[in-house]
Structure formats: C-alpha cells, structure tokens
Design a protein around this motif. Structure first.
Motif, PDB file in Angstrom:
ATOM      1  N   UNK A 126       0.851  -1.186   0.000  1.00 15.01           N
ATOM      2  CA  UNK A 126       0.000   0.000   0.000  1.00 15.01           C
ATOM      3  C   UNK A 126       0.887   1.236   0.000  1.00 15.01           C
ATOM      4  N   UNK A 127       0.731   2.068  -1.016  1.00 17.09           N
ATOM      5  CA  UNK A 127       1.509   3.295  -1.068  1.00 17.09           C
ATOM      6  C   UNK A 127       0.670   4.442  -0.527  1.00 17.09           C
ATOM      7  N   UNK A 128       1.354   5.415   0.009  1.00 14.15           N
ATOM      8  CA  UNK A 128       0.690   6.571   0.607  1.00 14.15           C
ATOM      9  C   UNK A 128       1.022   7.796  -0.235  1.00 14.15           C
ATOM     10  N   UNK A 129       0.001   8.478  -0.685  1.00 13.51           N
ATOM     11  CA  UNK A 129       0.159   9.711  -1.456  1.00 13.51           C
ATOM     12  C   UNK A 129      -0.862  10.719  -0.927  1.00 13.51           C
ATOM     13  N   UNK A 130      -0.376  11.686  -0.183  1.00 14.40           N
ATOM     14  CA  UNK A 130      -1.255  12.646   0.481  1.00 14.40           C
ATOM     15  C   UNK A 130      -1.280  13.976  -0.253  1.00 14.40           C
ATOM     16  N   UNK A 131      -2.395  14.668  -0.122  1.00 16.76           N
ATOM     17  CA  UNK A 131      -2.504  16.026  -0.650  1.00 16.76           C
ATOM     18  C   UNK A 131      -1.881  16.986   0.362  1.00 16.76           C
ATOM     19  N   UNK A 132      -1.663  18.213  -0.074  1.00 18.59           N
ATOM     20  CA  UNK A 132      -1.095  19.225   0.823  1.00 18.59           C
ATOM     21  C   UNK A 132      -2.010  19.480   2.021  1.00 18.59           C
ATOM     22  N   UNK A 133      -3.314  19.452   1.787  1.00 16.15           N
ATOM     23  CA  UNK A 133      -4.273  19.667   2.877  1.00 16.15           C
ATOM     24  C   UNK A 133      -4.206  18.531   3.893  1.00 16.15           C
ATOM     25  N   UNK A 134      -4.102  17.295   3.425  1.00 14.22           N
ATOM     26  CA  UNK A 134      -4.007  16.151   4.333  1.00 14.22           C
ATOM     27  C   UNK A 134      -2.721  16.206   5.147  1.00 14.22           C
ATOM     28  N   UNK A 135      -1.629  16.593   4.517  1.00 19.18           N
ATOM     29  CA  UNK A 135      -0.349  16.719   5.229  1.00 19.18           C
ATOM     30  C   UNK A 135      -0.469  17.787   6.311  1.00 19.18           C
ATOM     31  N   UNK A 136      -1.080  18.901   5.973  1.00 19.95           N
ATOM     32  CA  UNK A 136      -1.256  19.986   6.935  1.00 19.95           C
ATOM     33  C   UNK A 136      -2.096  19.541   8.131  1.00 19.95           C
ATOM     34  N   UNK A 137      -3.168  18.807   7.868  1.00 19.02           N
ATOM     35  CA  UNK A 137      -4.028  18.317   8.956  1.00 19.02           C
ATOM     36  C   UNK A 137      -3.265  17.362   9.871  1.00 19.02           C
ATOM     37  N   UNK A 138      -2.482  16.464   9.293  1.00 17.53           N
ATOM     38  CA  UNK A 138      -1.704  15.523  10.101  1.00 17.53           C
ATOM     39  C   UNK A 138      -0.657  16.255  10.931  1.00 17.53           C
ATOM     40  N   UNK A 139       0.000  17.236  10.338  1.00 18.88           N
ATOM     41  CA  UNK A 139       0.986  18.013  11.079  1.00 18.88           C
ATOM     42  C   UNK A 139       0.346  18.784  12.224  1.00 18.88           C
TER      43      UNK A 139
END
Length: 75
Positions: free
Chosen positions: A5-18
C-alpha cells in the motif's frame, strides 16, 4: 520487500496531520499513526518507520492499509 500500500497525500491532508501532531491533544496512538503516515508519504519503508517510532512493522503495515482502503479516522 515491496510496499503493498503506497501513501500519497494532498497538501491539505499533510497539513491536517501536522496539526494533529503539533497540537498534541489527541491520543498518543493517533499521533503515532499520523507520524507513520507522514513518514510513509515521504517514501520511507515500513521497517524504517517502525524503528523510528518504536512500533512493530505490522503496526506500520496496518496503518498504511487502513489509509489505503479508507478506514482511517478523518483528521
């Protein structure tokens, strides 16, 4: 070992996780999973993530799988 399973996040998803990690008001388990997902997004292997966070490789693999099939909690 190839990543199933590869992970490819959008900028918004990265921001939410951070934000989840930075605020630190959620469960430690959730923060660890957020860190695993971010590290996976950077292309790190399951083994590297597991060693970095002190969890089992199967925990990293399950976290990736849950994200890939959409069973992860919304951030």
């Amino acid at each position: 070992m190839a990543k199933k399973y590869t992970v490819c996040l959008t900028a918004l998803e990265i921001e939410k996780l951070q934000t989840v990690i930075r605020i630190g008001k959620t469960k430690a388990r959730t923060i660890t999973r957020a860190r695993i997902i971010l590290m996976s997004n950077e292309g790190k292997t399951n083994e590297a993530s597991a060693n970095c966070f002190g969890v089992n490789v199967s925990t990293v693999a399950r976290t990736r799988q849950r994200l890939a099939i959409g069973k992860h909690a919304s951030w």
